[in-house]
Design an enzyme around this catalytic site. Sequence first.
Site, PDB file in Angstrom:
ATOM      1  N   LYS A 103       0.844  -1.205   0.000  1.00  0.00           N
ATOM      2  CA  LYS A 103       0.000   0.000   0.000  1.00  0.00           C
ATOM      3  C   LYS A 103       0.874   1.248   0.000  1.00  0.00           C
ATOM      4  O   LYS A 103       1.929   1.261   0.657  1.00  0.00           O
ATOM      5  CB  LYS A 103      -0.910  -0.045   1.238  1.00  0.00           C
ATOM      6  N   SER A 136      -9.792   1.888   2.741  1.00  0.00           N
ATOM      7  CA  SER A 136      -8.925   2.653   1.872  1.00  0.00           C
ATOM      8  C   SER A 136      -7.878   1.796   1.137  1.00  0.00           C
ATOM      9  O   SER A 136      -7.282   2.276   0.182  1.00  0.00           O
ATOM     10  CB  SER A 136      -8.207   3.727   2.699  1.00  0.00           C
ATOM     11  N   SER A 148     -10.063  -0.564   6.931  1.00  0.00           N
ATOM     12  CA  SER A 148      -9.495  -0.427   5.585  1.00  0.00           C
ATOM     13  C   SER A 148      -8.777  -1.648   5.025  1.00  0.00           C
ATOM     14  O   SER A 148      -8.437  -1.655   3.851  1.00  0.00           O
ATOM     15  CB  SER A 148      -8.539   0.755   5.535  1.00  0.00           C
TER      16      SER A 148
HETATM   17  N1  GLN Z   1     -13.269   4.307   6.240  1.00  0.00           N
HETATM   18  C1  GLN Z   1     -12.646   4.640   7.474  1.00  0.00           C
HETATM   19  C2  GLN Z   1     -12.184   6.073   7.436  1.00  0.00           C
HETATM   20  O1  GLN Z   1     -12.341   6.676   6.451  1.00  0.00           O
HETATM   21  C3  GLN Z   1     -11.519   3.712   7.773  1.00  0.00           C
HETATM   22  C4  GLN Z   1     -10.285   4.020   7.018  1.00  0.00           C
HETATM   23  C5  GLN Z   1      -9.120   3.144   7.410  1.00  0.00           C
HETATM   24  O2  GLN Z   1      -9.270   2.109   8.043  1.00  0.00           O
HETATM   25  N2  GLN Z   1      -7.948   3.617   7.068  1.00  0.00           N
HETATM   26  O3  GLN Z   1     -11.677   6.597   8.362  1.00  0.00           O
END
Ligand code: GLN
Length: 447
Positions: free
Chosen positions: A50, A125, A149
């Site tokens: 990532k 994400s 995410s």
């Molecule tokens: N969707 C969640 C957020 O936007 C989780 C994102 C994540 O786990 N990095 O904060």
Amino acid sequence: MITLKKALTLNKDELNKFKEQLKAKIEARPELNAYIDINNVGEGIPIAIKDNIQVKDWSVTSGSNILQGYISPYNATVIEKMLGAGLSPFGRTNMDEFAMGSTTESSFYGRTLNPHANDRVPGGSSGGSAAAVGAGLAIAALGSDTGGSIRQPAAYCGIVGMKPTYGRVSRYGLGAYASSLDQIGPMTQNVEDAAILYDIISGHDDKDSTSAKMNDKVSDKLNPNRKLRIAVLPKYIENASQDVKDAYAQATQALRNAGHEIVEKELMDAKYDISAYYITATAEATTNLARYDGIRYGNRKVGKDLNDTFVKTRSEGFGNEVKRRILLGNFVLSSGYYDAYYVKAQKVRHLIKDEYAKIFNDVDLILSPVAPSVANKFGEFSNPMEMYLSDIYTISVNLAGLPALSLPINKNADGMPVGLQLIAKAYDEQTLFDGALGLEKEINYAN
Ligand code: GLN
């Protein structure tokens, strides 16, 4: 695609040949936009990374314009551990800017498509990592999970995604979003590969002050036949879609068939999780993102004086979702609102932790949805709040610091994968993987 377990048996020539084929495969699917770059370090088994994990001499940007031009001077601890185990970083994957999002639409590099349906999001994400593994364009990948995410894109793309207990995997070299919630974890084709990759990247690290002083490994002790007590949550899942409810019923039956004992439990209304999470996460993000000032890293926009340079750099460098969260984070931390929002969110966080602890006094694992539905279509959310609500089943796990693993259960009528997660008590990764492996065998999901 060969599994990580199989890849570990290849010799150098076979591996090099495989890498050439992999590169060609990736280049044949540019429309997915799963990878930002395919660059390779080391001679080992290729693993997708990532874009918020530091790899020495790579451009590492957290999917943001503000980090264009930044070249990482060092390896994250997880990368050092991978290299030491014969794995090599191969390509950086697309993500929501600074890991803020649930769809991978907020990336500076454009959106990633779901490999199962190109009009749907891959989740986020870590959407690039999930799409790469889901499309057969990676053996395995690393993602990061602050509020879901890893697990949510894994569920949307029909793969396995695992979030370790907070402190199990070093955060050194991970682009910080919300430091008290962030964890790096494996995204793989199956449960056994997740255990193997987890073993490689986990363990104590002096460079991370929140790292647990524990080094126990799981993959050589995996036992899918252990009989466990597993909690199901009939009321908690009431608001999930029919697809998710069907998968939940199927998984519950599969667990029964495997000889586990199923007990009904309840968790507090998940709507409080969303508030506590978005207050905590944005407060921490505001502080973490203060370092991107155009002086120290990446993309500087020179203004007429220093202050103007800060303003220009940050106004042009951050996208809308990141700006929204900086505003929210500053608001909840400001004097006058601190007690009403931030302090209250921390109290709710404790309640959530206590609730889980109570359930884990009686059971080994909890079966829970990952998301309320299958991957949504592009443009389906009309406002950010709708997107935030799609995190409803994942974020309490981060607030409580627990380990959890998302695995594919079935496909709905449109052919979209439905994933569910198992949650374990802190540091009980062994039970988590044992239970997940047993469930995977019983379900026999075909991609
Ligand atoms: N969707 C969640 C957020 O936007 C989780 C994102 C994540 O786990 N990095 O904060």
